[in-house]
Design a protein around this motif. Structure first.
Motif, mmCIF file in Angstrom:
data_model
loop_
_atom_site.group_PDB
_atom_site.id
_atom_site.type_symbol
_atom_site.label_atom_id
_atom_site.label_comp_id
_atom_site.label_asym_id
_atom_site.label_seq_id
_atom_site.Cartn_x
_atom_site.Cartn_y
_atom_site.Cartn_z
ATOM 1 N N VAL A 1 43.479 45.361 29.982
ATOM 2 C CA VAL A 1 44.208 44.186 29.502
ATOM 3 C C VAL A 1 45.474 43.936 30.320
ATOM 4 C CG1 VAL A 1 45.512 43.236 27.561
ATOM 5 C CG2 VAL A 1 43.305 44.332 27.155
ATOM 6 N N VAL A 2 46.185 44.997 30.687
ATOM 7 C CA VAL A 2 47.490 44.827 31.333
ATOM 8 C C VAL A 2 47.453 45.031 32.844
ATOM 9 C CG1 VAL A 2 48.662 45.582 29.227
ATOM 10 C CG2 VAL A 2 48.180 47.245 31.043
ATOM 11 N N ALA A 3 46.273 45.220 33.435
ATOM 12 C CA ALA A 3 46.171 45.488 34.874
ATOM 13 C C ALA A 3 46.898 44.455 35.739
ATOM 14 C CB ALA A 3 44.700 45.590 35.285
ATOM 15 N N PRO A 4 46.728 43.141 35.521
ATOM 16 C CA PRO A 4 47.437 42.162 36.357
ATOM 17 C C PRO A 4 48.956 42.299 36.288
ATOM 18 C CG PRO A 4 45.634 41.108 35.192
ATOM 19 C CD PRO A 4 45.791 42.477 34.588
ATOM 20 N N LEU A 5 49.483 42.574 35.106
ATOM 21 C CA LEU A 5 50.925 42.753 34.967
ATOM 22 C C LEU A 5 51.394 43.993 35.713
ATOM 23 C CD1 LEU A 5 51.341 41.911 31.173
ATOM 24 C CD2 LEU A 5 52.128 40.526 33.084
ATOM 25 N N ASP A 6 50.554 44.995 35.740
ATOM 26 C CA ASP A 6 50.898 46.231 36.435
ATOM 27 C C ASP A 6 50.987 46.008 37.937
ATOM 28 O OD1 ASP A 6 51.540 48.981 36.091
ATOM 29 O OD2 ASP A 6 49.614 49.512 36.975
ATOM 30 N N VAL A 7 50.054 45.261 38.500
ATOM 31 C CA VAL A 7 50.068 44.971 39.929
ATOM 32 C C VAL A 7 51.320 44.174 40.293
ATOM 33 C CG1 VAL A 7 48.936 43.690 41.793
ATOM 34 C CG2 VAL A 7 47.573 45.086 40.227
ATOM 35 N N VAL A 8 51.652 43.181 39.490
ATOM 36 C CA VAL A 8 52.853 42.378 39.732
ATOM 37 C C VAL A 8 54.103 43.256 39.678
ATOM 38 C CG1 VAL A 8 54.324 40.558 38.799
ATOM 39 C CG2 VAL A 8 51.858 40.210 38.948
ATOM 40 N N LYS A 9 54.158 44.133 38.697
ATOM 41 C CA LYS A 9 55.316 45.027 38.556
ATOM 42 C C LYS A 9 55.484 45.913 39.782
ATOM 43 C CE LYS A 9 55.085 48.818 36.013
ATOM 44 N NZ LYS A 9 55.640 50.003 36.710
ATOM 45 N N ILE A 10 54.403 46.496 40.255
ATOM 46 C CA ILE A 10 54.467 47.386 41.416
ATOM 47 C C ILE A 10 54.912 46.629 42.663
ATOM 48 C CG2 ILE A 10 53.059 48.763 43.010
ATOM 49 C CD1 ILE A 10 51.435 49.670 40.564
ATOM 50 N N ARG A 11 54.394 45.413 42.850
ATOM 51 C CA ARG A 11 54.793 44.620 44.023
ATOM 52 C C ARG A 11 56.298 44.322 43.984
ATOM 53 N NH1 ARG A 11 50.503 41.894 46.645
ATOM 54 N NH2 ARG A 11 48.675 43.274 46.526
ATOM 55 N N LYS B 1 59.401 36.064 44.071
ATOM 56 C CA LYS B 1 60.507 35.578 43.253
ATOM 57 C C LYS B 1 60.050 35.431 41.806
ATOM 58 C CE LYS B 1 62.613 33.037 47.094
ATOM 59 N NZ LYS B 1 63.088 31.712 47.586
ATOM 60 N N GLY B 2 60.370 36.407 40.985
ATOM 61 C CA GLY B 2 60.045 36.334 39.571
ATOM 62 C C GLY B 2 58.596 36.672 39.267
ATOM 63 N N THR B 3 58.316 36.869 37.993
ATOM 64 C CA THR B 3 56.980 37.266 37.550
ATOM 65 C C THR B 3 55.935 36.194 37.826
ATOM 66 O OG1 THR B 3 57.957 38.626 35.785
ATOM 67 C CG2 THR B 3 55.626 38.025 35.568
ATOM 68 N N ILE B 4 56.197 34.965 37.405
ATOM 69 C CA ILE B 4 55.236 33.883 37.597
ATOM 70 C C ILE B 4 55.025 33.602 39.080
ATOM 71 C CG2 ILE B 4 54.696 31.468 37.105
ATOM 72 C CD1 ILE B 4 54.633 33.329 34.687
ATOM 73 N N GLY B 5 56.118 33.587 39.838
ATOM 74 C CA GLY B 5 56.019 33.339 41.270
ATOM 75 C C GLY B 5 55.198 34.403 41.976
ATOM 76 N N LEU C 1 61.689 44.729 35.979
ATOM 77 C CA LEU C 1 61.895 45.120 34.583
ATOM 78 C C LEU C 1 61.300 44.099 33.616
ATOM 79 C CD1 LEU C 1 63.086 46.903 32.386
ATOM 80 C CD2 LEU C 1 65.262 45.678 32.641
ATOM 81 N N THR C 2 61.466 42.826 33.921
ATOM 82 C CA THR C 2 60.956 41.784 33.016
ATOM 83 C C THR C 2 59.456 41.904 32.818
ATOM 84 O OG1 THR C 2 62.703 40.237 33.675
ATOM 85 C CG2 THR C 2 60.745 39.312 32.620
ATOM 86 N N VAL C 3 58.715 41.980 33.925
ATOM 87 C CA VAL C 3 57.265 42.080 33.799
ATOM 88 C C VAL C 3 56.871 43.433 33.220
ATOM 89 C CG1 VAL C 3 56.874 42.974 36.137
ATOM 90 C CG2 VAL C 3 55.066 41.704 34.987
#
Length: 320
Positions: free
Chosen positions: A31-41, A65-69, A289-291
């Motif tokens: 469920v959270v895999a995409p958020l994890d990849v974004v966080k690591i990047r 730049k930011g989570t959505i970006g 931290l946000t993501v």
């Protein structure tokens, strides 16, 4: 659930706890895999967006730049499937981690109660939960750390693949870096996980029963809501160590081949913190931290909800 409400600690056999923990980890990770990849990047991005000299040292590295970006950049340049990079070692890690974590938590709690003897001599519940949670986190982290490192390295890959497959990654790391290569960053990982899991379980156990009596909750259950609150509190407190761990995990001969080709060379935990503070400021320790908090909430809610339901199902089935 028992009258004491201690399902997490002392109900169910060891096998049932392992199965419930593994199932919870498997579902939560997907469920959270995409958020994890974004966080690591974001955590691996060492260049400052406000520094005009940044563009002189990018070496082809993307600027997130930011989570959505970051989501948009990854999808546009690498495709949707890139959001699940590193998912295979991560799934293996989450299943093994959750199984070891819940088993150790249960066993440590039982040991503490056995050592204390009668009820009047038991440790306060918050202290008991902290000690058991810290022990569970440390044991699970050490046991699954090589998979965590592999997850990070795959998530850090851009279109130019550093490792062709999981098997090749294991082979290359063993050949080029030896056994210590699989444990880069273990020190900050353990320094992070002990207070994190201790705080997590202390807050979780303290909030679960009171919230269980509240009817109108976002997720419809006190277990999930308590998991969210506990995770957010604990994650914020130890996030800098998580970032340091990620930076150290991608050190070695492949450091300049990931999507961020300008990752600085780091050594120990303390020196890494000092260098980040000097070059990126205090904000540099909180990149992503946000993501991370966005990920922590659904991850913990899904994990604890699935664990409780799976264990209830297994215990109920065994009693029939």
């Amino acid at each position: 659930m028992s009258k004491s409400g201690q399902r997490l600690k002392d109900e169910g056999s060891r096998l049932q706890v392992v199965i419930a923990g593994g199932t919870a980890g498997l579902i939560s990770r997907f469920v959270v895999a995409p958020l994890d990849v974004v966080k690591i990047r974001l955590q691996l991005q060492s260049h400052s967006l406000s520094d005009p000299r940044t563009h002189l040292d990018l070496r082809g590295s993307p600027i997130y730049k930011g989570t959505i970006g970051t989501f948009r950049h990854i999808v546009a340049n690498e495709g949707v499937t890139a959001l699940w990079k590193g998912n295979v070692p991560a799934e293996l890690m989450y299943v093994a981690y959750a199984s070891v974590q819940f088993t150790t938590y249960r066993s440590t709690t039982q040991l503490l109660r056995a050592l204390s003897g009668d009820y009047s001599r038991r440790l306060p519940q918050s202290v008991e939960s902290f000690v058991a949670g810290a022990a569970a986190g440390a044991a699970a982290t050490a046991a699954t750390y090589p998979l965590d490192l592999l997850r990070t390295r795959f998530a850090a890959q851009g279109n130019d693949r550093v490792y062709a497959s999981l098997r090749r990654a294991v082979s290359d790391i063993a050949r080029d870096e030896g056994v210590p290569g699989f444990f880069r960053g273990l020190t900050p990982a353990l320094a992070q996980i002990v207070p994190f899991m201790g705080l997590f379980f202390a807050v979780y156990e303290g909030a679960r029963l009171p919230l269980g009596r509240v009817e109108a909750l976002p997720w419809g259950t006190g277990d999930a809501t308590a998991g969210v609150i506990a995770s957010v509190v604990a994650k914020t407190g130890v996030f800098p160590l998580d970032l340091v761990r990620k930076r150290i995990q991608v050190q070695g001969p492949t450091r300049n081949r990931y999507v961020h080709k300008n990752i600085p060379e780091y050594a120990g935990t303390v020196s890494t913190i000092r260098r980040i503070l000097k070059q990126e400021g205090a904000r540099g320790l909180y990149r992503g931290l946000t993501v991370s908090l966005l990920k922590a909430a659904p991850a913990s809610a899904v994990t604890m909800w699935t664990y409780e339901r799976t264990l209830n199902f297994l215990v109920g089935k065994a009693e029939r």
